[in-house]
Design a protein around this motif. Sequence first.
Motif, short mmCIF file in Angstrom:
data_model
loop_
_atom_site.label_atom_id
_atom_site.label_comp_id
_atom_site.label_asym_id
_atom_site.label_seq_id
_atom_site.Cartn_x
_atom_site.Cartn_y
_atom_site.Cartn_z
N VAL A 98 -2.66 3.62 -16.89
CA VAL A 98 -3.03 3.64 -15.55
C VAL A 98 -4.46 3.55 -15.41
O VAL A 98 -5.18 4.04 -16.00
N THR A 99 -4.66 2.81 -14.45
CA THR A 99 -6.05 2.76 -13.88
C THR A 99 -6.23 3.48 -12.57
O THR A 99 -5.39 3.57 -11.91
N ARG A 100 -7.28 4.46 -12.56
CA ARG A 100 -7.10 5.53 -11.68
C ARG A 100 -8.52 5.55 -10.60
O ARG A 100 -9.64 5.41 -11.58
N ILE A 101 -8.56 5.36 -9.40
CA ILE A 101 -9.67 5.75 -8.66
C ILE A 101 -9.47 6.73 -7.53
O ILE A 101 -8.46 6.94 -7.11
N GLY A 102 -10.27 7.73 -7.48
CA GLY A 102 -10.16 8.93 -6.71
C GLY A 102 -10.41 8.90 -5.15
O GLY A 102 -9.79 7.68 -4.73
N ASP A 103 -10.93 9.58 -4.66
CA ASP A 103 -11.54 9.66 -3.25
C ASP A 103 -12.73 9.49 -2.72
O ASP A 103 -13.78 9.79 -3.63
N LEU A 141 -1.67 1.21 -11.11
CA LEU A 141 -3.02 1.38 -10.51
C LEU A 141 -2.71 2.40 -9.30
O LEU A 141 -1.84 2.23 -8.70
N GLU A 142 -3.76 3.26 -9.58
CA GLU A 142 -3.51 4.35 -8.40
C GLU A 142 -4.85 4.57 -7.85
O GLU A 142 -5.99 4.68 -8.54
N ILE A 143 -4.91 4.53 -6.40
CA ILE A 143 -6.03 4.64 -5.79
C ILE A 143 -5.78 5.77 -4.65
O ILE A 143 -4.78 5.86 -3.79
N GLY A 144 -6.82 6.59 -4.41
CA GLY A 144 -6.75 7.68 -3.76
C GLY A 144 -6.91 7.51 -2.23
O GLY A 144 -6.45 6.44 -2.01
N ASP A 145 -7.69 8.37 -1.68
CA ASP A 145 -7.88 8.47 -0.18
C ASP A 145 -9.35 8.14 0.34
O ASP A 145 -10.33 8.48 -0.24
N GLY A 146 -9.39 7.53 1.47
CA GLY A 146 -10.74 7.30 1.86
C GLY A 146 -11.62 6.48 1.23
O GLY A 146 -13.00 6.61 1.24
N ASN A 147 -11.14 5.62 0.44
CA ASN A 147 -12.16 4.65 -0.50
C ASN A 147 -12.38 3.41 0.25
O ASN A 147 -11.70 2.97 1.12
N THR A 148 -13.58 2.96 0.15
CA THR A 148 -14.13 1.40 0.68
C THR A 148 -14.14 0.42 -0.55
O THR A 148 -14.99 0.61 -1.36
N LEU A 149 -13.56 -0.66 -0.53
CA LEU A 149 -13.67 -1.57 -1.40
C LEU A 149 -14.02 -2.65 -0.57
O LEU A 149 -13.37 -3.29 0.19
N ARG A 150 -15.18 -3.26 -1.04
CA ARG A 150 -15.60 -4.39 -0.25
C ARG A 150 -15.43 -5.83 -0.75
O ARG A 150 -14.41 -5.78 -1.80
N GLU A 151 -15.79 -6.88 -0.57
CA GLU A 151 -15.53 -8.17 -0.53
C GLU A 151 -15.11 -8.57 -2.10
O GLU A 151 -16.11 -8.31 -2.83
N PHE A 152 -14.23 -9.06 -2.50
CA PHE A 152 -13.86 -9.64 -3.64
C PHE A 152 -14.01 -8.68 -4.91
O PHE A 152 -14.26 -9.15 -6.02
N CYS A 153 -13.69 -7.27 -4.72
CA CYS A 153 -13.43 -6.53 -5.78
C CYS A 153 -12.07 -6.73 -6.38
O CYS A 153 -10.96 -7.18 -5.98
N THR A 154 -12.38 -6.44 -7.91
CA THR A 154 -10.83 -6.59 -8.79
C THR A 154 -10.62 -5.38 -9.46
O THR A 154 -11.64 -4.82 -10.00
N VAL A 155 -9.33 -5.14 -9.33
CA VAL A 155 -8.95 -3.65 -10.20
C VAL A 155 -7.77 -3.94 -10.84
O VAL A 155 -6.56 -4.43 -9.94
N THR A 184 -0.19 2.14 -6.29
CA THR A 184 -0.12 3.08 -5.29
C THR A 184 -1.61 3.24 -4.53
O THR A 184 -2.48 3.46 -5.17
N ILE A 185 -1.60 3.33 -3.01
CA ILE A 185 -2.82 3.23 -2.50
C ILE A 185 -2.59 4.41 -1.45
O ILE A 185 -1.73 4.34 -0.63
N GLY A 186 -3.77 5.30 -1.23
CA GLY A 186 -3.34 6.64 -0.48
C GLY A 186 -3.67 6.24 0.89
O GLY A 186 -3.92 5.17 1.40
N ARG A 187 -4.42 7.14 1.42
CA ARG A 187 -4.77 7.33 2.89
C ARG A 187 -6.11 6.80 3.28
O ARG A 187 -7.04 7.02 2.50
N ASP A 188 -6.00 6.13 4.53
CA ASP A 188 -7.38 5.71 5.10
C ASP A 188 -8.35 5.04 4.38
O ASP A 188 -9.63 5.25 4.21
N ASN A 189 -8.03 4.19 3.46
CA ASN A 189 -8.83 3.33 2.73
C ASN A 189 -9.19 1.93 3.61
O ASN A 189 -8.45 1.69 4.28
N ARG A 190 -10.48 1.34 3.14
CA ARG A 190 -10.52 0.17 3.78
C ARG A 190 -10.90 -0.74 2.71
O ARG A 190 -11.71 -0.80 1.90
N ILE A 191 -10.07 -1.71 2.57
CA ILE A 191 -9.82 -2.82 1.70
C ILE A 191 -10.39 -4.16 2.34
O ILE A 191 -9.68 -4.69 3.06
#
Length: 277
Positions: free
Chosen positions: A119-124, A95-109, A66-73
């Motif tokens: 669950v693996t969780r990333i906030g905002d 996997l849960e990812i919140g809002d407004g995150n930036t994940l740049r090139e070649f990230c692995t989660v 689940t990926i939230g709002r306004d993320n840039r992947i």
Amino acid sequence: MHDAPRRLKSATVSFMTQIHPTAVVDPAARLHESVVVGPYSIIGAQVEIGAGTRIGPHCVIEGHTTIGRDNRIWQFCSLGSDPQDKKYAGEPTRLEIGDGNTLREFCTVSTGTVQDEGVTRIGDDNWIMAYVHVAHDCRIGSHTIMANVTTLAGHVRVGDWAILGGLTGVHQFSRVGAHAMAGFASRIAQDVPPFVMVAGNPCEAHGFNQEGLKRRGFGPERILAIKQMYRALYRKGLTLEAARAEIEALRAEHPEAEADITMMLDFLASAGRGIVR
């Protein structure tokens, strides 16, 4: 060809035009109509993505994600893959990812495991730079920065506003407290208390994150209390138990820092791996 710019400017962009024709999106995936998916990306059936999120080219997003709002992947990210754990047997972890995150090139989660909460969780509002790896069952708070090639092993906890320098590695089950900061190529194998700056291999404490606290609006009295907590832990030669008692006594002297003192004491009380000292 001359008419194309005029058509694009006047037309309402439909859902289908947000997904590049070379992308592969499972019909069962749930994407808000404003989501953008770049060329050659693959979105699995159990993925949900919120409004305004942009997926770059050549990304793979799979699993129960689940990926939230306004993320840039950005391009070449891999999110929601099976955990790199030999005990994993195909359980439906998340996997849960919140809002407004930036994940740049070649990230692995990775997703979580049933050995933890599943669950693996990333906030905002996290800024996660290229080649960062977030392993299974990690919990990342909000407003963190992880520079290039930071690697979190399984079950790591990272508090709000923490900063991890490039090439930093964090041992499994270790914690990095809120507002803490790790320098370039740090090897973190024990817990880093809130507010503390560490660096090196092996990791050592090098003061507290005073400049970062000022930028976040901490007033002089709160910063003074945090400085005294740091001195109790690192400058007076006290045992951890004696340092905790001295920090507890600061409540009466610094009532405006009550929440900061409580956060530090709660962190120290649950430091199963010990702390960087």
